[in-house]
Design an enzyme around this catalytic site. Structure first.
Site, PDB file in Angstrom:
ATOM      1  N   SER A   1       0.780  -1.076  -0.021  1.00  0.00           N
ATOM      2  CA  SER A   1       0.014  -0.048  -0.156  1.00  0.00           C
ATOM      3  C   SER A   1       0.809   1.280  -0.023  1.00  0.00           C
ATOM      4  O   SER A   1       2.017   1.129   0.259  1.00  0.00           O
ATOM      5  CB  SER A   1      -0.939   0.071   1.292  1.00  0.00           C
ATOM      6  OG  SER A   1      -1.409   1.290   1.528  1.00  0.00           O
TER       7      SER A   1
ATOM      8  N   TYR B   1      -2.506  -1.417  10.544  1.00  0.00           N
ATOM      9  CA  TYR B   1      -2.191  -1.530   9.187  1.00  0.00           C
ATOM     10  C   TYR B   1      -0.803  -0.956   8.570  1.00  0.00           C
ATOM     11  O   TYR B   1      -0.386  -1.655   7.793  1.00  0.00           O
ATOM     12  CB  TYR B   1      -3.391  -0.643   8.261  1.00  0.00           C
ATOM     13  CG  TYR B   1      -3.421  -0.807   7.169  1.00  0.00           C
ATOM     14  CD1 TYR B   1      -4.405  -2.056   6.524  1.00  0.00           C
ATOM     15  CD2 TYR B   1      -3.016  -0.249   6.222  1.00  0.00           C
ATOM     16  CE1 TYR B   1      -4.512  -2.245   5.144  1.00  0.00           C
ATOM     17  CE2 TYR B   1      -3.170  -0.276   4.830  1.00  0.00           C
ATOM     18  CZ  TYR B   1      -3.940  -1.302   4.128  1.00  0.00           C
ATOM     19  OH  TYR B   1      -4.071  -1.463   2.740  1.00  0.00           O
TER      20      TYR B   1
END
Length: 266
Positions: A148, A161
């Site tokens: 990401s 995350y």
């Protein structure tokens, strides 16, 4: 005399994964679903791994006319032994499964932090560990880790995350260094916000964390730092994954392919 504009241009090598076995985690929806269909279209037999049995069944039915095949495997990646076992014998591994919770650090539940790190970092380690003996044995393999922009940048309220994605970047580079002598590449794909249920489900949490109405979260929070003011589509991410599996990418390893609409250009 033939006009130069009429001459055929250079042809990009096609992605042909006929005879190869791929594995995609988080395959029932979003990026994982798009990757599964793309690799199957290239001729691979794809082990579609998810804990969503109904989603896998729908995916397998949708893939019926593709060149390759989709095999649904219901696996909970918190079962690390099962994760390692399912990866044995794979030629292409796409570590995609993920989950998200948006909370300030002082309110972040420790059990959720542990689960996120298990699914998004420990499970990829175990999947790579399970896949490498076969890849090394044949002198060819492709590992693509769906990271990401949060593998390269941090955002508030996403401790688990961000930590997991940063760890995945390091794991991917280590696999690249160890695998290079065996014909195995390992890379990350780093999208910004993708049009998936995982992103859509963040809107309520983000609204609470930032004190903004949900209709402003997309423009004022999620896409604030992106020069391209839209969500990226799962199919666009799948094309980047496919590219890293193709012959033209054989010299790319230990890299992070950024698809962030200009976010990290700031």
């Amino acid at each position: 005399m033939t006009s130069p504009s009429a001459l055929p241009g250079p042809q990009a090598p096609a992605l042909d994964l006929g005879g190869r076995t791929a594995l995609v985690t988080g395959a029932a929806g979003g990026i994982g679903r798009a990757c599964t269909l793309r690799l199957a279209a290239a001729g691979a037999k794809v082990r579609a791994v998810d804990r969503d049995a109904a989603g896998l069944e729908e995916l397998a039915g949708h893939a019926g006319e593709l060149a390759g095949a989709v095999e649904p495997h219901v696996v909970d990646l918190t079962d690390l032994d099962a994760a390692e076992l399912i990866a044995a014998g794979t030629d292409v591994l796409v570590n995609n499964a993920g989950l998200q919770l948006v909370r300030p650090l002082e309110d972040f539940p420790p059990d959720v932090f542990h689960t996120v790190l298990t699914v998004m970092l420990e499970a990829p380690f175990r999947l790579i560990r399970g896949a490498l003996p076969h890849m090394y044995g044949q002198g060819w393999g492709r590992i693509v880790n769906v990271s990401s922009v949060h593998g390269l940048r941090a955002s508030p309220y996403k401790a688990a995350y961000v930590a997991a994605k940063h760890g995945l970047e390091g794991l991917s580079k280590t696999a690249a260094l160890e695998g290079a002598a065996h014909g195995v590449t390992s890379n990350c794909v780093n999208p910004g916000y993708v049009r998936t249920p995982l992103v859509e489900e963040q809107l309520t949490d983000q609204s609470r964390a930032h004190g903004l109405p949900e209709d402003r979260i997309l423009t004022d929070v999620l896409l604030r730092d992106s020069a391209v003011k839209r969500l990226i589509e799962p199919e666009e991410v799948a094309e980047a994954v496919a590219y890293l599996c193709g012959p033209q990418a054989s010299f790319i390893t230990g890299a992070s392919l950024v698809l962030d609409g200009g976010w990290t250009a700031h």
